[in-house]
Design a protein around this motif. Structure first.
Motif, short mmCIF file in Angstrom:
data_model
loop_
_atom_site.label_atom_id
_atom_site.label_comp_id
_atom_site.label_asym_id
_atom_site.label_seq_id
_atom_site.Cartn_x
_atom_site.Cartn_y
_atom_site.Cartn_z
N VAL A 182 60.30 49.04 55.55
CA VAL A 182 60.02 49.87 54.38
C VAL A 182 60.58 49.22 53.12
O VAL A 182 59.89 49.12 52.10
N ARG A 183 61.83 48.77 53.21
CA ARG A 183 62.46 48.15 52.03
C ARG A 183 61.66 46.95 51.54
O ARG A 183 61.52 46.73 50.33
N ASP A 184 61.11 46.17 52.48
CA ASP A 184 60.40 44.95 52.11
C ASP A 184 58.91 45.15 51.88
O ASP A 184 58.15 44.19 51.76
N GLY A 185 58.46 46.42 51.81
CA GLY A 185 57.10 46.72 51.37
C GLY A 185 56.01 46.61 52.41
O GLY A 185 54.83 46.53 52.06
N LEU A 186 56.37 46.65 53.69
CA LEU A 186 55.36 46.50 54.73
C LEU A 186 54.31 47.62 54.68
O LEU A 186 53.16 47.41 55.04
N PHE A 187 54.70 48.80 54.23
CA PHE A 187 53.80 49.96 54.20
C PHE A 187 53.35 50.31 52.77
O PHE A 187 52.84 51.40 52.55
N LYS A 188 53.48 49.38 51.87
CA LYS A 188 53.20 49.63 50.46
C LYS A 188 51.81 50.19 50.22
O LYS A 188 51.62 51.13 49.44
N ASP A 189 50.80 49.64 50.85
CA ASP A 189 49.41 50.04 50.59
C ASP A 189 48.82 50.90 51.71
O ASP A 189 47.62 51.17 51.71
#
Length: 526
Positions: A182-189
């Motif tokens: 989550v912190r590294d943006g894996l689920f950003k989109d």
């Protein structure tokens, strides 16, 4: 599947579509196609479940498991990105274009010391002291892959726009990666996430999950060596610092909320008794129901560690090894998934399946209860018993990022003990295989609902914003400089892997892993 069974399922789908709480759902013909596709993969499901069971890799060391699973996805047209979020065994597999992006995931790690011969009603390790799937994580990703392949085929044939992202929960038993994802943006989109976990029932839930959030912290004390008999006054024992902290925590525990859970292991107690240890470490899990309560426990632990260091004449530092947010399931998604679970129904257990389940329960002094044949009601906050705390699952971090549900699929035996060899006994048997097939159908059907029903995704996002986010605010304790503890379990697996590899499943030679191990199912005689 026979045509008559298809007609029965189609009728069930149509009937449930008329009564399901969501405003609309994917056309029944699409779901019928997904069901047939999953059925056609039954053999591959069995091979995947058995293969991952035999690899038996603990957190951060899921090397063979990840290589194997990604190779299957790659052969089926998915694009693999490896080493995501600073974790060598983590990856994503993506496919599609346009439309919503739906993520599907499940855990892949196992537990230390739980090696168990599948299909044996009695406890019997494959390799004494080796890791084993005593949580059943070997079944979840095969389910995800079968569902993803079926969904992809239906979308391609019907020209349905949309994207899939398959991802593994690495080191879930260490609560080791999802907060970093989550912190590294894996689920950003990502628009929505469906997560899978093995169970002995078939269902899902929404609202507050009733489990605990958690932070994993290792405290390291540093002192000074000396001859423990000849000149002990010259030493300052780091182990004294650890033991003083543990004693102080155990006294303080009495005065913490009853929902808390806390436990520790001394991960480094020194070298040998006649040398005063200059370095010693203790590893804690602090758990409670809310973000604030977990943070409070963490701060108390830090204060106690500093006090123990002063008492022992040592210094102390600490590092966070993992984190898990409290779970919160999405209501519109859970309602849609539950309608599909009802349409699929429980697997058709054979007399052998029921006999094996009973033999395991009787042999191990567990309550005798048959494999479930009916679907239980949808779990919600009103019907769920009041929680007094308990286990944790870092899918919570994803749940506080995008609308998410967990679907429980029926691949294990009732009344087993979690994190125990008992929970591994059924996980490479027909019980596990059938539960995965049933779960994959429900997942594929639910993904098709999300892909073809914009209102369902809109409702899911609205529920998260207007209900979930009003209850609390996502506040993980990992910071920008914290890193996944990828070194954990490496030394152990370097030592054990050569012997474990002798027991890897050879699907080219044996129909099932039970056949390879010489077990004739249901093996009720033990």
């Amino acid at each position: 599947m026979k045509k008559s069974v298809h007609k029965h399922l189609l009728g069930g789908l149509l009937g449930i579509a008329l009564t399901a709480p969501c405003a609309a759902a994917a056309p029944a013909k699409l779901k019928q196609a997904a069901i047939a596709d999953v059925d056609s993969q039954a053999k591959q499901v069995q091979v995947m479940v058995d293969t991952v069971f035999a690899f038996a890799e603990p957190g951060f060391q899921e090397v063979k498991t990840s290589e194997y699973l990604t190779s299957i996805l790659e052969k089926n047209g998915f694009t693999i990105t490896r080493g995501v979020a600073g974790t060598p065994t983590a990856w994503t597999a993506t496919w599609g274009s346009g439309g919503p992006l739906i993520a599907i995931g499940s855990d892949i790690d196992c537990l230390l010391g739980l090696s168990q011969v599948p299909g044996s009603p009695t406890l019997k390790p494959i390799i004494d002291g080796a890791p084993g799937h005593g949580e059943g994580h070997n079944a979840g990703m095969p389910l995800v892959i079968a569902a993803a392949i079926a969904t992809k085929h239906v979308m391609e044939k019907n020209k349905i726009p949309g994207r899939l992202m398959i991802w593994p929960g690495v080191a879930e038993e260490l609560l080791g990666t999802k907060a970093y994802y989550v912190r590294d943006g894996l689920f950003k989109d990502v628009d929505a996430t469906i997560f899978l976990h093995v169970a002995n029932d078939f269902g899902t839930s929404y609202g507050e999950g009733g489990n605990n959030g958690m932070v994993s912290v290792e405290y390291t004390f540093r002192g000074k060596t000396a001859h423990a008999a000849g000149m002990p006054w010259e030493g300052r024992s780091a182990l004294d610092g650890v033991e003083l902290m543990d004693a102080a925590w155990n006294f303080r525990r009495e005065h913490l909320p009853v929902t808390q859970r806390s436990h520790y292991v001394i991960s480094n107690g020194g070298g040998q008794p006649n040398v005063v240890p200059d370095v010693a470490s203790v590893w804690y899990y602090f758990r409670d129901r809310t973000f604030a309560a977990v943070k409070n426990m963490y701060e108390i632990g830090n204060e106690i560690s500093e006090a123990a260091a002063r008492q022992s004449g040592t210094t102390v530092s600490h590092r966070i090894l993992g984190y898990a947010a409290p779970n919160w399931g999405n209501k519109p998604m859970a309602e849609a998934a539950y309608a599909n679970i009802r349409a699929v129904g429980q697997p058709k257990w054979t007399p052998d399946d029921q006999a094996f389940a009973k033999a395991v329960q009787v042999a191990n002094g567990r309550k005798v209860e048959p494999l479930a044949t009916e679907i239980k009601p949808l779990q919600d906050p009103a019907t769920r018993p009041t929680s007094m705390g308990g286990g944790s699952d870092d899918i919570g971090d994803v749940m506080w990022t995008v609308p998410t549900i967990t679907i429980r699929f029926p691949s294990n035996i009732p009344n087993m003990i979690g994190h125990n060899k008992l929970a591994a006994i059924a996980m490479a048997t027909p019980i596990a295989h059938k539960g995965v097939v049933a779960g994959a159908k429900a997942v594929s059907m639910t993904v098709l609902d999300l892909m073809t029903t914009p209102k369902l995704i809109a409702d899911a996002k609205a529920y998260q914003q207007n209900v979930q986010f009003k209850s609390d605010t996502y506040a993980p304790l990992i910071g920008p400089n914290d890193k996944p503890a990828i070194w954990l379990n490496k030394d152990l697996m370097d030592k054990l892997r050569p012997e474990m590899s002798k027991y890897y499943y050879d699907a080219d030679k044996y129909p099932t892993y039970l056949d390879q191990l010489g077990i004739k199912y249901p093996n009720v005689g033990g």
